[in-house]
Write a protein that holds these residues in place. Structure first.
Motif, PDB file in Angstrom:
ATOM      1  N   MET A   1     -13.608   9.141  -3.345  1.00  5.52           N
ATOM      2  CA  MET A   1     -13.116   7.770  -2.696  1.00  5.52           C
ATOM      3  C   MET A   1     -11.682   7.693  -3.040  1.00  5.52           C
ATOM      4  N   ILE A   2     -11.099   7.039  -1.707  1.00 10.25           N
ATOM      5  CA  ILE A   2      -9.692   7.244  -1.637  1.00 10.25           C
ATOM      6  C   ILE A   2      -9.228   5.894  -2.390  1.00 10.25           C
ATOM      7  N   THR A   3      -8.353   6.030  -3.286  1.00  9.46           N
ATOM      8  CA  THR A   3      -7.813   4.874  -4.231  1.00  9.46           C
ATOM      9  C   THR A   3      -6.775   4.145  -3.499  1.00  9.46           C
ATOM     10  N   ILE A   4      -6.634   2.831  -3.700  1.00  7.26           N
ATOM     11  CA  ILE A   4      -5.555   2.149  -3.170  1.00  7.26           C
ATOM     12  C   ILE A   4      -4.222   2.626  -3.167  1.00  7.26           C
ATOM     13  N   LYS A   5      -3.906   3.059  -4.349  1.00 10.34           N
ATOM     14  CA  LYS A   5      -2.555   3.680  -4.757  1.00 10.34           C
ATOM     15  C   LYS A   5      -2.329   4.733  -3.573  1.00 10.34           C
ATOM     16  N   LYS A   6      -3.445   5.663  -3.242  1.00 13.54           N
ATOM     17  CA  LYS A   6      -3.046   6.873  -2.295  1.00 13.54           C
ATOM     18  C   LYS A   6      -3.077   6.215  -0.802  1.00 13.54           C
ATOM     19  N   LYS A   7      -3.936   5.085  -0.440  1.00 12.52           N
ATOM     20  CA  LYS A   7      -3.774   4.346   0.671  1.00 12.52           C
ATOM     21  C   LYS A   7      -2.216   3.763   0.859  1.00 12.52           C
ATOM     22  N   PHE A   8      -1.828   3.184  -0.115  1.00 10.70           N
ATOM     23  CA  PHE A   8      -0.680   2.436  -0.142  1.00 10.70           C
ATOM     24  C   PHE A   8       0.509   3.372   0.050  1.00 10.70           C
ATOM     25  N   GLY A   9       0.553   4.565  -0.806  1.00 10.63           N
ATOM     26  CA  GLY A   9       1.675   5.703  -0.660  1.00 10.63           C
ATOM     27  C   GLY A   9       1.745   6.056   0.799  1.00 10.63           C
ATOM     28  N   ALA A  10       0.494   6.455   1.177  1.00 11.46           N
ATOM     29  CA  ALA A  10       0.359   7.085   2.671  1.00 11.46           C
ATOM     30  C   ALA A  10       1.094   6.254   3.818  1.00 11.46           C
ATOM     31  N   HIS A  11       0.698   4.721   3.505  1.00 10.64           N
ATOM     32  CA  HIS A  11       1.300   3.893   4.432  1.00 10.64           C
ATOM     33  C   HIS A  11       2.701   3.677   4.198  1.00 10.64           C
ATOM     34  N   LEU A  12       3.189   3.781   2.897  1.00 11.57           N
ATOM     35  CA  LEU A  12       4.606   3.727   2.658  1.00 11.57           C
ATOM     36  C   LEU A  12       5.423   4.693   3.381  1.00 11.57           C
ATOM     37  N   PHE A  13       4.926   5.886   3.258  1.00 16.09           N
ATOM     38  CA  PHE A  13       5.389   7.063   4.085  1.00 16.09           C
ATOM     39  C   PHE A  13       5.464   7.063   5.307  1.00 16.09           C
ATOM     40  N   GLN A  14       4.438   6.475   6.108  1.00 13.08           N
ATOM     41  CA  GLN A  14       4.562   6.264   7.452  1.00 13.08           C
ATOM     42  C   GLN A  14       5.724   5.187   7.808  1.00 13.08           C
ATOM     43  N   LEU A  15       5.791   3.984   7.055  1.00 14.47           N
ATOM     44  CA  LEU A  15       6.559   2.944   7.172  1.00 14.47           C
ATOM     45  C   LEU A  15       7.952   3.424   7.086  1.00 14.47           C
ATOM     46  N   ARG A  16       8.355   4.033   6.045  1.00 14.87           N
ATOM     47  CA  ARG A  16       9.583   4.627   5.723  1.00 14.87           C
ATOM     48  C   ARG A  16      10.092   5.734   6.781  1.00 14.87           C
ATOM     49  N   ASN A  17       9.164   6.592   7.330  1.00 15.05           N
ATOM     50  CA  ASN A  17       9.662   7.388   8.350  1.00 15.05           C
ATOM     51  C   ASN A  17       9.911   6.715   9.861  1.00 15.05           C
ATOM     52  N   THR A  18       8.723   5.794   9.859  1.00 15.89           N
ATOM     53  CA  THR A  18       9.102   4.860  10.946  1.00 15.89           C
ATOM     54  C   THR A  18      10.502   4.160  11.272  1.00 15.89           C
ATOM     55  N   ALA A  19      10.946   3.846  10.034  1.00 12.31           N
ATOM     56  CA  ALA A  19      12.092   3.178  10.053  1.00 12.31           C
ATOM     57  C   ALA A  19      13.227   4.125  10.002  1.00 12.31           C
TER      58      ALA A  19
END
Length: 111
Positions: free
Chosen positions: A1-19
């Protein structure tokens, strides 16, 4: 199961790179350590509410956007973030021809 911490981290990575930000630049804008940003992106650490507020302000997104996990890429990155992120970092600045070569090699290796 994918944890919310891993999802949050992956999304933060995406947002940071997009910025267009490095971890160091985001750390500087939020007055957080690069190590903390890295640990959050790897899903090893959950951010506090204050940290979420600082990150959302630095990325110029609403705090709720940090929890928008409705994206196949986020789920893929969350399942195996360190290796996926490492590969992405390796390829992100390469020319399309170079990326195609790596894809070709990967297909051969995976068969």
């Amino acid at each position: 199961m994918i944890t919310i911490k891993k999802k949050f981290g992956a999304h933060l990575f995406q947002l940071r790179n997009t910025a267009g930000m490095t971890q160091a630049k985001l750390a500087g804008k939020t007055n957080l350590s690069v190590d903390l940003i890295s640990r959050i992106e790897r899903g090893e650490r959950a951010p506090s509410l204050e940290t979420i507020e600082k990150i959302s302000a630095a990325l110029k997104v609403k705090p709720a956007e940090l929890f928008n996990f409705e994206n196949e890429e986020i789920n893929a990155l969350s399942e195996n973030p360190s290796e996926s992120l490492e590969l992405w970092k390796l390829l992100k600045d390469k020319k399309p021809k170079q990326v195609k070569k790596v894809i070709g090699i990967a297909k051969i290796v995976m068969e």
